[in-house]
Design an enzyme around this catalytic site. Structure first.
Site, PDB file in Angstrom:
ATOM      1  N   ALA A  60       0.471   1.024  -1.216  1.00 57.35           N
ATOM      2  CA  ALA A  60       0.545  -0.254  -0.509  1.00 57.35           C
ATOM      3  C   ALA A  60       1.949  -0.398   0.090  1.00 57.35           C
ATOM      4  CB  ALA A  60       0.165  -1.399  -1.440  1.00 57.35           C
ATOM      5  N   SER A  61       2.600  -1.545  -0.086  1.00 54.30           N
ATOM      6  CA  SER A  61       3.890  -1.775   0.585  1.00 54.30           C
ATOM      7  C   SER A  61       5.044  -0.968   0.003  1.00 54.30           C
ATOM      8  CB  SER A  61       4.239  -3.260   0.572  1.00 54.30           C
ATOM      9  OG  SER A  61       3.469  -3.945   1.526  1.00 54.30           O
ATOM     10  N   LEU A  62       4.832  -0.281  -1.099  1.00 53.55           N
ATOM     11  CA  LEU A  62       5.840   0.674  -1.568  1.00 53.55           C
ATOM     12  C   LEU A  62       5.936   1.853  -0.594  1.00 53.55           C
ATOM     13  CD1 LEU A  62       7.923   1.611  -3.607  1.00 53.55           C
ATOM     14  CD2 LEU A  62       6.076   2.244  -5.171  1.00 53.55           C
ATOM     15  N   LYS A  64       6.780   1.247   2.484  1.00 53.05           N
ATOM     16  CA  LYS A  64       7.779   0.828   3.472  1.00 53.05           C
ATOM     17  C   LYS A  64       9.110   1.577   3.360  1.00 53.05           C
ATOM     18  CE  LYS A  64       5.923  -3.698   4.734  1.00 53.05           C
ATOM     19  NZ  LYS A  64       4.618  -3.663   4.065  1.00 53.05           N
TER      20      LYS A  64
END
Length: 451
Positions: A60-62, A64
């Site tokens: 997921a947003s890890l 980024k």
């Protein structure tokens, strides 16, 4: 000392694991040595296939930090600059003055793509990054603020960074990130993976599960109405869709200490807070959340949340300590924070408590005829519109720009939302509700009926 910490980490996670209160993989390290690395629960619940320490998770947003690092590496080569306007790479881009730095820092003010897609996208089609670009180019959506006048976490911005990586490198985002980051760091199990757009059979894949209040069971998010957007948003990259294993993330953590992987100057930029036009600083760098603690020194971290997945990587860079947490079963956010806090206390030799998992939420059986009294249009105190609707004897709340969510009764007037620390309580008039109170994370806000 390390042996003592290892013992306490084992006690913490084995206690949770034995009580089925943690489903995931955790890795804790200090000074380049792994203190604890273990998995609990299932990678595939229907098959009772157990998780292993090499199980592959959606980050997921890890994801980024990897997208941000891709941009940093291109900047180091002189191919692009942080002050480049986005329209250098996307000619005709309508949001004037937005730079690559603004995208990295979440200060672009660009509209959020998810709200628009929830309301407008054909859910039978899987969206890809070009669809986000087309939305920005063609829909005339207003930004939240002028560049660097404010800070707002932006998935849209990180999708654009992935698009810019492709244009600047001449490679696909997945290939560039693999050859420039994953392989040099020894992350041989890590990949950009769009499971529904381009499915593969990966034997060590950890499928994510969400809680279905109606059946009181855990199911794949594809099967639940309010989480099945995971299907039609599956082709989007840059803000998510990096998939990895804990050991690879530890290799990434260690590589970030090496100046031949990323230069000191680039690390200084990546780990520096945002400064807005008004002089205010925000503790976010290039793909990292920043903290400074008197006891724990500089901390850089990022979390990820997507239906069925919760991820976290915390780097205590002054002390060379690391916590990596990957879970594939939906849990209460405060509970997960308590787990991480306990593990952090152990890493720093502090007392800790083993947290107790809250019970799964259960709805109360009530006469659904009362739902008609709640249906209507409401206005929150901040001016945001909200709609309460009913369908097939179920009650729904839709706040402008957000997904429609089901309200589950805990009484005739009070309702909860699935997987969120949010409750709604209606105030009844003679014939219909006059208003409702929205309770969220200890705060409350009134919404008054307008129609």
């Amino acid at each position: 000392m390390k042996q003592n910490k290892r013992k306490h980490l084992q006690t913490l996670f084995e206690t949770l694991g034995e009580k089925h209160q943690f489903n995931g993989t955790v890795l804790a390290a200090e000074g380049g040595d792994i203190l604890y690395h273990h998995s609990f629960g299932y990678a595939e619940m229907t098959e009772k296939r157990p998780l292993k320490t090499n199980s592959l998770f959606e980050l997921a947003s890890l994801s980024k930090p990897f997208t941000a690092l891709g941009i940093i590496l291109l900047e180091e080569k002189g191919i692009l600059g942080y002050e480049d306007k986005v329209d250098r790479w996307l000619p005709g881009f309508p949001y004037q003055g937005v730079t690559i730095r603004h995208l990295l820092n979440h200060t672009s003010g660009l509209p959020d793509y998810m709200g628009w897609f929830f309301a407008n996208w054909d859910s039978h089609k899987i969206a890809v990054n070009q669809d986000i670009v087309d939305m920005l180019m063609n829909e005339g959506l207003s930004g939240y603020f002028e560049p660097n006048e404010g800070w707002m976490y932006s998935n849209t911005g990180y999708v654009l960074l992935a698009v810019i990586i492709e244009k600047a490198s001449g490679m696909s985002y997945a290939d560039f990130i693999k050859t420039s980051i994953f392989l040099p760091a020894g992350m041989n199990e890590t990949r950009v993976y769009n499971r529904r757009l381009s499915p593969e059979r990966i034997d060590h894949y950890a499928y994510g599960y969400v809680y279905d209040v109606h059946s009181e069971t855990y199911v794949l998010p594809d099967e639940l109405e309010e989480t099945n957007y995971v299907v039609y948003l599956d082709g989007i990259q840059g803000d998510g869709t990096v998939n990895s294993v804990t050991s690879d993330l530890f290799r990434f953590d260690q590589a970030l200490y090496q100046d031949d992987f990323i230069s000191k100057a680039s690390k200084e930029s990546a780990f520096s807070p945002v400064r807005l036009n008004n002089g205010e600083t925000i503790d976010y760098g290039f793909g990292w959340v920043l903290q400074n603690s008197p006891e724990k020194g500089r901390i850089v971290s990022h979390s990820g949340g997507w239906p069925g997945y919760s991820t976290m990587m915390i780097r205590y860079i002054d002390h060379r300590k690391t916590l990596i947490y990957l879970s594939n079963k939906e849990e209460d956010t405060e509970y997960e924070q308590a787990i991480l806090k306990a593990a952090e206390h152990i890493l720093f030799g502090q007392p800790y408590d083993v947290p107790e998992r809250p019970a799964d939420k259960k709805k109360k059986a009530i006469d659904t005829a009362i739902y008609s009294r709640y249906v209507g249009s409401y206005l929150l105190q901040d001016g945001t519109a909200a709609q309460v609707t009913t369908e097939n004897e179920r009650l729904y709340l839709e706040i402008a720009g957000q997904l429609r969510l089901e309200l589950f009764p805990s009484s005739e007037t009070r309702f909860f939302l699935r997987a969120l620390s949010v409750e709604v309580e209606f105030t009844l008039g003679e014939d219909a509700a006059k208003s409702f109170i929205l309770y969220e994370d200890g705060s409350e806000e009134e919404a008054v009926r307008t129609k």
